[in-house]
Design an enzyme around this catalytic site. Structure first.
Site, short mmCIF file in Angstrom:
data_model
loop_
_atom_site.label_atom_id
_atom_site.label_comp_id
_atom_site.label_asym_id
_atom_site.label_seq_id
_atom_site.Cartn_x
_atom_site.Cartn_y
_atom_site.Cartn_z
N HIS A 12 0.87 -1.19 0.00
CA HIS A 12 0.00 0.00 0.00
C HIS A 12 0.90 1.23 0.00
O HIS A 12 1.50 1.57 1.01
CB HIS A 12 -0.90 -0.01 1.24
CG HIS A 12 -1.87 1.13 1.29
ND1 HIS A 12 -3.20 0.94 1.59
CD2 HIS A 12 -1.73 2.45 1.09
CE1 HIS A 12 -3.83 2.10 1.57
NE2 HIS A 12 -2.95 3.05 1.28
N HIS A 14 1.65 5.37 -1.60
CA HIS A 14 1.28 6.57 -2.36
C HIS A 14 2.56 7.18 -2.93
O HIS A 14 3.46 7.54 -2.15
CB HIS A 14 0.59 7.59 -1.46
CG HIS A 14 -0.71 7.10 -0.91
ND1 HIS A 14 -1.92 7.31 -1.53
CD2 HIS A 14 -0.99 6.38 0.21
CE1 HIS A 14 -2.89 6.75 -0.83
NE2 HIS A 14 -2.34 6.17 0.25
N ASN A 40 -5.32 7.49 -5.81
CA ASN A 40 -6.03 8.72 -5.43
C ASN A 40 -5.29 9.98 -5.87
O ASN A 40 -4.90 10.83 -5.06
CB ASN A 40 -6.33 8.75 -3.92
CG ASN A 40 -5.09 8.70 -3.06
OD1 ASN A 40 -4.06 8.16 -3.44
ND2 ASN A 40 -5.17 9.28 -1.86
N LYS A 94 -9.40 0.01 -5.80
CA LYS A 94 -9.43 0.59 -4.46
C LYS A 94 -10.74 1.31 -4.22
O LYS A 94 -11.11 2.22 -4.96
CB LYS A 94 -8.26 1.58 -4.30
CG LYS A 94 -8.22 2.34 -2.99
CD LYS A 94 -7.72 1.49 -1.84
CE LYS A 94 -7.80 2.21 -0.50
NZ LYS A 94 -6.68 3.10 -0.23
N HIS A 131 -10.49 1.20 1.84
CA HIS A 131 -10.27 2.11 2.96
C HIS A 131 -11.51 2.00 3.82
O HIS A 131 -12.54 2.61 3.53
CB HIS A 131 -10.06 3.55 2.46
CG HIS A 131 -9.74 4.49 3.58
ND1 HIS A 131 -8.56 5.18 3.66
CD2 HIS A 131 -10.45 4.84 4.69
CE1 HIS A 131 -8.55 5.91 4.77
NE2 HIS A 131 -9.70 5.72 5.41
N HIS A 165 -4.62 -0.83 5.80
CA HIS A 165 -4.14 -0.13 7.00
C HIS A 165 -5.02 -0.33 8.24
O HIS A 165 -5.53 0.62 8.82
CB HIS A 165 -3.93 1.36 6.74
CG HIS A 165 -5.01 2.04 5.91
ND1 HIS A 165 -6.33 2.03 6.26
CD2 HIS A 165 -4.94 2.73 4.76
CE1 HIS A 165 -7.01 2.71 5.35
NE2 HIS A 165 -6.19 3.14 4.43
N ASP A 237 1.39 2.52 3.48
CA ASP A 237 0.56 3.73 3.36
C ASP A 237 1.43 4.97 3.48
O ASP A 237 0.98 6.00 3.98
CB ASP A 237 -0.58 3.76 4.39
CG ASP A 237 -1.70 4.70 3.96
OD1 ASP A 237 -1.69 5.17 2.81
OD2 ASP A 237 -2.59 4.98 4.79
N HIS A 241 3.12 14.47 1.78
CA HIS A 241 2.46 15.75 1.52
C HIS A 241 3.52 16.82 1.70
O HIS A 241 4.38 16.69 2.60
CB HIS A 241 1.35 16.02 2.54
CG HIS A 241 0.14 15.16 2.36
ND1 HIS A 241 -0.90 15.49 1.54
CD2 HIS A 241 -0.17 13.95 2.88
CE1 HIS A 241 -1.82 14.54 1.57
NE2 HIS A 241 -1.40 13.58 2.38
N ALA A 251 -3.76 14.68 5.81
CA ALA A 251 -3.51 13.41 6.51
C ALA A 251 -2.54 12.56 5.70
O ALA A 251 -2.70 12.39 4.50
CB ALA A 251 -4.82 12.65 6.69
O1 DOR Z 1 -3.34 9.28 5.91
C1 DOR Z 1 -3.69 9.01 4.79
N1 DOR Z 1 -3.14 9.58 3.70
N2 DOR Z 1 -4.68 8.12 4.63
C2 DOR Z 1 -5.22 7.88 3.42
O2 DOR Z 1 -6.11 7.08 3.35
C3 DOR Z 1 -4.75 8.61 2.23
C4 DOR Z 1 -3.41 9.11 2.40
C5 DOR Z 1 -3.02 10.14 1.37
O3 DOR Z 1 -3.26 9.90 0.17
O4 DOR Z 1 -2.44 11.15 1.73
ZN ZN Z 2 -3.37 5.03 1.55
#
Ligand code: DOR
Ligand code: ZN
Length: 328
Positions: A12, A14, A40, A94, A131, A165, A237, A241, A251
């Protein structure tokens, strides 16, 4: 000396796009032979063409490093023809409940609406990644989703469902209640609790969805991981950011740089269980075909970078006792 892991895989992940993708991907590709890449983006990855384009961008950013991106589609109302055509390009689809986390506005509003898609997925043997949170009180969202997982598992008994997660004792227990329920567990849910987010000074770098939970929940996660449970797989996960975004409340924990060094500490020499959690369980459950790759971790002090591009990693600046061999 040191630990050698065979084909570790992050189930998992990103990776984002553009400059951020280029900044963060070496941290994953140095430690893993592959990863399940989340869809996403804005706009979401929801067609075979978008999957191809995103995979090409990732491959270019890899700069020749052996790492297999296992691509995913963002859940929408797909037709049989679409999914049949795109089956070979993807690992899973997803499901995000609408608005539940970063870039999930286009997610699913009513589960019944996607039942026809789930039927197709069951037939085409496409795993469902979920999720699993409701829009209830933040600490209870995941527990409240448990009956929904059970219903999905019972309504589609031949559909492999990955509870992404997991962060609560209730979801650990669900693993025994349906044979087609699997789980990924992140590094941060395994090692930390809500205290790390708000127990002292507010720390946005530990803020994620689902939110970190109680010591009791963490203990349940640690126990199931230590038991080597075959349906439990590592999924970081890792969700970068930019610092500005974090300070405005985004988040996501950017854990990629510290994953294997911290898991080495967690497993305390139990390499067999470590290997299962970060590789064999996932490869066996989903017949993954990953590039041959061995990753070595050695006992040598290493300082976590303060910043990677515009992103602050988990434990930025801390000295860790283990490092990846050849890591910068
Ligand atoms: O904390 C998270 N960040 N949870 C998620 O489900 C998405 C992820 C994100 O894409 O930043
Ligand atoms: Zn995620």
């Amino acid at each position: 000396m040191g630990i050698v892991l065979d084909r570790p895989v992050d189930m998992h992940l990103h990776l984002r796009q553009g400059e951020m993708l280029k900044d963060v991907i070496p941290w994953s590709s140095r430690q893993f032979a592959g990863g399940v890449v989340m869809p996403n983006l804005t706009p979401p990855v929801d067609s075979g063409e978008k999957v191809d384009k995103y995979r090409e961008e990732i491959e270019e950013a890899l700069n020749g490093e052996a790492f297999k991106p296992l691509m995913t589609l963002f859940m929408r109302n797909y037709t049989y023809r679409e999914l049949k055509e795109w089956r070979s390009k993807i690992f899973s689809i997803k499901l995000y409940p609408a608005g539940i986390t970063t870039n999930s506005e286009a997610g699913v509003k009513k589960l019944e609406e996607i039942y026809p898609v789930l039927e197709i997925m069951e037939e085409l043997k496409i795993p469902l990644s979920v999720h699993g949170e409701t829009n209830g009180f933040v600490m209870e969202r995941e527990r409240e989703f448990a009956p929904i997982y059970l219903k999905l598992a019972k309504d589609f008994p031949n559909l492999p469902i990955i509870m992404e997660h997991i962060s609560t004792i209730e979801l650990v227990d669900l693993l025994e209640k349906a044979p087609n329920l699997y789980a990924t567990i992140t590094l941060h849910h395994l090692l930390f609790t809500l205290d790390d987010v708000v127990g002292g000074k507010l720390n946005p770098h530990f803020f994620c969805k689902p939110i970190l939970k109680t010591p009791k929940d963490r203990e349940a996660l640690q126990n199931v991981v230590k038991s080597g449970h075959p349906k439990v797989m590592f999924g970081s996960d890792s969700a970068p950011h930019p610092l500005g975004g974090k300070l405005r409340g985004s988040a996501g924990v950017f854990s990629a740089p510290v994953i294997l060094p911290l898991l080495t500490l967690f497993f305390r020499g139990d390499v067999a269980t470590f290997q299962k959690f970060v590789s064999s369980n996932a490869r066996e459950n989903f017949k993954l075909n990953l590039p041959t790759k061995k990753v070595k971790i050695v006992e040598e002090q290493w300082q976590v970078p303060y910043i990677v591009g515009e992103v602050i990693p988990l434990l930025a600046g801390k000295i860790l006792p283990f490092r990846i061999k050849n890591s910068k």
